[in-house]
Scaffold this active site. Structure first.
Site, PDB file in Angstrom:
ATOM      1  N   ASP A 146       0.854  -1.191   0.000  1.00  0.00           N
ATOM      2  CA  ASP A 146       0.000   0.000   0.000  1.00  0.00           C
ATOM      3  C   ASP A 146       0.888   1.238   0.000  1.00  0.00           C
ATOM      4  O   ASP A 146       1.988   1.221   0.555  1.00  0.00           O
ATOM      5  CB  ASP A 146      -0.911   0.019   1.224  1.00  0.00           C
ATOM      6  CG  ASP A 146      -1.969  -1.062   1.180  1.00  0.00           C
ATOM      7  OD1 ASP A 146      -2.419  -1.407   0.071  1.00  0.00           O
ATOM      8  OD2 ASP A 146      -2.350  -1.572   2.250  1.00  0.00           O
ATOM      9  N   ASP A 180      -7.123  -1.439  -4.462  1.00  0.00           N
ATOM     10  CA  ASP A 180      -8.137  -1.123  -3.453  1.00  0.00           C
ATOM     11  C   ASP A 180      -9.093  -0.047  -3.955  1.00  0.00           C
ATOM     12  O   ASP A 180     -10.311  -0.144  -3.784  1.00  0.00           O
ATOM     13  CB  ASP A 180      -7.474  -0.622  -2.158  1.00  0.00           C
ATOM     14  CG  ASP A 180      -6.633  -1.684  -1.478  1.00  0.00           C
ATOM     15  OD1 ASP A 180      -6.920  -2.876  -1.658  1.00  0.00           O
ATOM     16  OD2 ASP A 180      -5.688  -1.311  -0.750  1.00  0.00           O
TER      17      ASP A 180
END
Length: 224
Positions: A146, A180
């Site tokens: 991320d 995401d």
């Protein structure tokens, strides 16, 4: 020539996965764990990894979660295959399902392969792709990368407020990746604009009139 639903979905999935993986590999090989790059006051690149679901959430066994992602991705691919020639389904609906599929596959790649193809050096060293000594984990046990962080605003709660008084608060703290974002935004759009298709996903195409008199007798409404 009008592109078919199947080709459109395949193009979207391929594009999202390529961009998602390119950004992840770049971050992984140019940032040490926890390193932060400020783009603006409200947008930063912050490299972290997680074992769980979207936005760093944790849920159960890592292996079970990876297997669940694989099964879910296969289910979405099969669903898109069923939609490939459907003329009664809006393009926007197909795009949303393709984006969800791409988001799931993007993180599945991390979980399956990243433990094998990256090492895990101590900061401030950065990870190496295909290290000679092998990766940091095993098959199906990679960590999801991320990096997108949007601290849109922050403040300190007044001291007189019970329980949270004096604490520092950052609005929108999740750190996420392109996969995401693809998944989350498409789910939101599905619920907002295509709820009837979610409630009744088996909507049938309109049947074409048939000149066969037997069929007309079976389906008298065709002559209405």
């Amino acid at each position: 020539m009008k592109i078919s639903n199947g080709k459109l979905a395949a193009l979207i999935i391929a594009l999202v996965i390529v961009i998602d993986q390119a950004v992840k590999i770049w971050v992984k090989t140019h940032f040490y764990y926890g390193e932060e790059l400020e783009i603006t006051s409200w947008f930063k690149i912050l490299f972290i990894e997680n074992n769980g679901m979207a936005f760093g959430m944790e849920l159960g066994s890592k292996l079970l979660l990876t297997l669940f992602r694989i099964v879910a991705s296969c289910a979405f691919i099969y669903y898109l295959w069923r939609l490939r020639n459907r003329s009664d389904v809006p393009r926007g609906y197909v795009v949303c399902i393709a984006l969800i599929t791409a988001g799931a596959l993007g993180n599945v790649i991390d979980c399956i392969a990243y433990g094998l193809i990256f090492n895990n050096p101590i900061p401030p060293q950065v990870a190496q792709l295909f290290p000679p000594d092998g990766g940091y984990g095993t098959l199906f046990n990679g960590r999801v990368v991320d990096m997108l962080y949007f601290p849109l605003c922050e403040w300190n709660w007044p001291g007189w407020m019970p329980m949270i008084g004096g604490e520092h608060f950052v609005f929108f703290q999740p750190i996420f990746n392109i996969a995401d974002a693809s998944l989350s935004v498409s789910v939101f759009v599905l619920i907002l604009f295509y709820a009837r298709y979610l409630a009744n996903p088996a909507i049938k195409q309109e049947e074409q009139p048939d000149d066969d008199s037997d069929n007309d007798s079976i389906h008298p409404e065709a002559n209405a």
